[in-house]
Design a protein around this motif. Structure first.
Motif, mmCIF file in Angstrom:
data_model
loop_
_atom_site.group_PDB
_atom_site.id
_atom_site.type_symbol
_atom_site.label_atom_id
_atom_site.label_comp_id
_atom_site.label_asym_id
_atom_site.label_seq_id
_atom_site.Cartn_x
_atom_site.Cartn_y
_atom_site.Cartn_z
ATOM 1 N N MET A 1 0.856 -1.187 0.000
ATOM 2 C CA MET A 1 0.000 0.000 0.000
ATOM 3 C C MET A 1 0.883 1.224 0.000
ATOM 4 O O MET A 1 2.059 1.167 0.405
ATOM 5 C CB MET A 1 -0.941 -0.011 1.203
ATOM 6 C CG MET A 1 -1.990 -1.103 1.121
ATOM 7 S SD MET A 1 -3.221 -0.995 2.424
ATOM 8 C CE MET A 1 -4.086 0.508 1.970
ATOM 9 N N ALA A 2 0.313 2.335 -0.421
ATOM 10 C CA ALA A 2 1.123 3.540 -0.567
ATOM 11 C C ALA A 2 0.273 4.786 -0.370
ATOM 12 O O ALA A 2 -0.965 4.736 -0.378
ATOM 13 C CB ALA A 2 1.762 3.578 -1.945
ATOM 14 N N TRP A 3 0.960 5.890 -0.213
ATOM 15 C CA TRP A 3 0.360 7.214 -0.207
ATOM 16 C C TRP A 3 0.877 7.986 -1.414
ATOM 17 O O TRP A 3 2.087 7.969 -1.700
ATOM 18 C CB TRP A 3 0.707 7.964 1.074
ATOM 19 C CG TRP A 3 0.040 7.431 2.295
ATOM 20 C CD1 TRP A 3 0.573 6.584 3.223
ATOM 21 C CD2 TRP A 3 -1.299 7.718 2.734
ATOM 22 N NE1 TRP A 3 -0.347 6.316 4.197
ATOM 23 C CE2 TRP A 3 -1.508 7.012 3.931
ATOM 24 C CE3 TRP A 3 -2.332 8.511 2.233
ATOM 25 C CZ2 TRP A 3 -2.705 7.062 4.648
ATOM 26 C CZ3 TRP A 3 -3.523 8.558 2.940
ATOM 27 C CH2 TRP A 3 -3.705 7.843 4.126
ATOM 28 N N PHE A 4 -0.048 8.652 -2.077
ATOM 29 C CA PHE A 4 0.260 9.581 -3.146
ATOM 30 C C PHE A 4 -0.402 10.909 -2.805
ATOM 31 O O PHE A 4 -1.291 10.976 -1.947
ATOM 32 C CB PHE A 4 -0.306 9.078 -4.489
ATOM 33 C CG PHE A 4 0.436 7.915 -5.085
ATOM 34 C CD1 PHE A 4 0.245 6.628 -4.600
ATOM 35 C CD2 PHE A 4 1.322 8.091 -6.131
ATOM 36 C CE1 PHE A 4 0.923 5.548 -5.145
ATOM 37 C CE2 PHE A 4 2.003 7.013 -6.700
ATOM 38 C CZ PHE A 4 1.799 5.747 -6.196
ATOM 39 N N ARG A 5 -0.005 11.945 -3.506
ATOM 40 C CA ARG A 5 -0.693 13.224 -3.357
ATOM 41 C C ARG A 5 -0.770 13.911 -4.716
ATOM 42 O O ARG A 5 0.026 13.640 -5.607
ATOM 43 C CB ARG A 5 0.012 14.126 -2.346
ATOM 44 C CG ARG A 5 1.390 14.603 -2.777
ATOM 45 C CD ARG A 5 2.051 15.371 -1.635
ATOM 46 N NE ARG A 5 3.393 15.839 -2.008
ATOM 47 C CZ ARG A 5 4.228 16.401 -1.133
ATOM 48 N NH1 ARG A 5 3.884 16.565 0.128
ATOM 49 N NH2 ARG A 5 5.411 16.808 -1.549
ATOM 50 N N GLN A 6 -1.749 14.792 -4.822
ATOM 51 C CA GLN A 6 -1.915 15.533 -6.065
ATOM 52 C C GLN A 6 -2.362 16.944 -5.749
ATOM 53 O O GLN A 6 -3.417 17.164 -5.143
ATOM 54 C CB GLN A 6 -2.941 14.853 -6.979
ATOM 55 C CG GLN A 6 -3.002 15.449 -8.363
ATOM 56 C CD GLN A 6 -3.733 14.555 -9.352
ATOM 57 O OE1 GLN A 6 -4.483 13.661 -8.978
ATOM 58 N NE2 GLN A 6 -3.491 14.773 -10.636
ATOM 59 N N ALA A 7 -1.523 17.898 -6.149
ATOM 60 C CA ALA A 7 -1.837 19.317 -6.003
ATOM 61 C C ALA A 7 -2.520 19.802 -7.281
ATOM 62 O O ALA A 7 -2.353 19.201 -8.341
ATOM 63 C CB ALA A 7 -0.569 20.115 -5.733
ATOM 64 N N PRO A 8 -3.279 20.898 -7.196
ATOM 65 C CA PRO A 8 -3.972 21.413 -8.389
ATOM 66 C C PRO A 8 -3.008 21.679 -9.530
ATOM 67 O O PRO A 8 -1.969 22.317 -9.342
ATOM 68 C CB PRO A 8 -4.612 22.701 -7.876
ATOM 69 C CG PRO A 8 -4.789 22.487 -6.424
ATOM 70 C CD PRO A 8 -3.612 21.667 -5.989
ATOM 71 N N THR B 1 0.624 21.065 0.517
ATOM 72 C CA THR B 1 -0.811 21.173 0.282
ATOM 73 C C THR B 1 -1.208 20.371 -0.948
ATOM 74 O O THR B 1 -0.661 20.568 -2.030
ATOM 75 C CB THR B 1 -1.214 22.648 0.105
ATOM 76 O OG1 THR B 1 -0.977 23.351 1.328
ATOM 77 C CG2 THR B 1 -2.683 22.770 -0.265
ATOM 78 N N ALA B 2 -2.168 19.468 -0.763
ATOM 79 C CA ALA B 2 -2.595 18.586 -1.850
ATOM 80 C C ALA B 2 -3.731 17.711 -1.351
ATOM 81 O O ALA B 2 -4.040 17.691 -0.158
ATOM 82 C CB ALA B 2 -1.441 17.705 -2.321
ATOM 83 N N VAL B 3 -4.318 16.980 -2.270
ATOM 84 C CA VAL B 3 -5.213 15.880 -1.904
ATOM 85 C C VAL B 3 -4.351 14.637 -1.771
ATOM 86 O O VAL B 3 -3.575 14.318 -2.678
ATOM 87 C CB VAL B 3 -6.317 15.655 -2.952
ATOM 88 C CG1 VAL B 3 -7.184 14.451 -2.557
ATOM 89 C CG2 VAL B 3 -7.170 16.911 -3.091
ATOM 90 N N TYR B 4 -4.476 13.964 -0.651
ATOM 91 C CA TYR B 4 -3.669 12.780 -0.369
ATOM 92 C C TYR B 4 -4.523 11.528 -0.563
ATOM 93 O O TYR B 4 -5.647 11.449 -0.046
ATOM 94 C CB TYR B 4 -3.130 12.843 1.054
ATOM 95 C CG TYR B 4 -1.972 13.807 1.187
ATOM 96 C CD1 TYR B 4 -2.167 15.179 1.060
ATOM 97 C CD2 TYR B 4 -0.673 13.350 1.404
ATOM 98 C CE1 TYR B 4 -1.101 16.062 1.145
ATOM 99 C CE2 TYR B 4 0.395 14.221 1.506
ATOM 100 C CZ TYR B 4 0.164 15.586 1.378
ATOM 101 O OH TYR B 4 1.229 16.465 1.460
ATOM 102 N N TYR B 5 -3.955 10.579 -1.294
ATOM 103 C CA TYR B 5 -4.656 9.347 -1.619
ATOM 104 C C TYR B 5 -3.885 8.133 -1.096
ATOM 105 O O TYR B 5 -2.653 8.108 -1.168
ATOM 106 C CB TYR B 5 -4.777 9.176 -3.136
ATOM 107 C CG TYR B 5 -5.558 10.245 -3.846
ATOM 108 C CD1 TYR B 5 -4.929 11.376 -4.350
ATOM 109 C CD2 TYR B 5 -6.924 10.113 -4.040
ATOM 110 C CE1 TYR B 5 -5.642 12.359 -5.009
ATOM 111 C CE2 TYR B 5 -7.649 11.091 -4.706
ATOM 112 C CZ TYR B 5 -6.996 12.202 -5.186
ATOM 113 O OH TYR B 5 -7.717 13.164 -5.855
ATOM 114 N N CYS B 6 -4.600 7.153 -0.599
ATOM 115 C CA CYS B 6 -3.959 5.867 -0.364
ATOM 116 C C CYS B 6 -4.326 4.927 -1.503
ATOM 117 O O CYS B 6 -5.357 5.108 -2.172
ATOM 118 C CB CYS B 6 -4.318 5.268 0.990
ATOM 119 S SG CYS B 6 -5.987 4.658 1.152
#
Length: 133
Positions: free
Chosen positions: A34-41, A91-96
């Motif tokens: 499993m992992a964490w990713f993030r995506q900023a605008p 700052t971002a949306v963080y996804y697992c």
């Protein structure tokens, strides 16, 4: 199948800390990592850290080493991301995300393979993290 639900995001001042959680349900016994990713605008999805679900190996992006720590609690089927010394650029949306079937390439070179979003079979809905300056 596996379902993932993130929580723990919010607004924090620069230098502060947050801990994100990701509750996994379904056939979690078959998850490889499993992992964490993030995506900023306006930016691409960025790898943060990954952890083997049954092993001891972890992999982290150089951009967060020393500040972010990934961990898991198999008994609780929960993935965590402890984030310290937060910066406005975090700052971002963080996804697992979860790997169900790992590719041969990623199995041979997990340090690189697990950084690729397309290696992951399941994703959560994301949680917003906003760091104010």
């Amino acid at each position: 199948q596996v379902q993932l639900v993130e929580s723990g995001g919010g607004l924090v001042q620069a230098g502060g800390s947050l801990r994100l959680s990701c509750l996994a349900s379904g056939r979690t016994s078959s998850v490889y990592a499993m992992a964490w990713f993030r995506q900023a605008p306006g930016k691409e999805r960025e790898f943060i850290a990954a952890i083997e679900w049954s092993g001891n190996n972890t992999y982290s992006s150089d951009s967060v080493k020393g500040r972010f720590t990934i961990s898991r609690d198999n008994a609780e089927n929960t993935l965590y991301l402890q984030m310290n010394s937060l910066k406005p650029e975090d700052t971002a949306v963080y996804y697992c995300a979860a790997v169900w079937t790992i590719s041969i390439a990623a199995l041979r070179a997990p340090n690189e393979g697990l950084k690729a979003p397309n290696e992951y079979d399941y994703w959560g809905q994301g949680t917003q993290v906003t760091v104010s300056s």
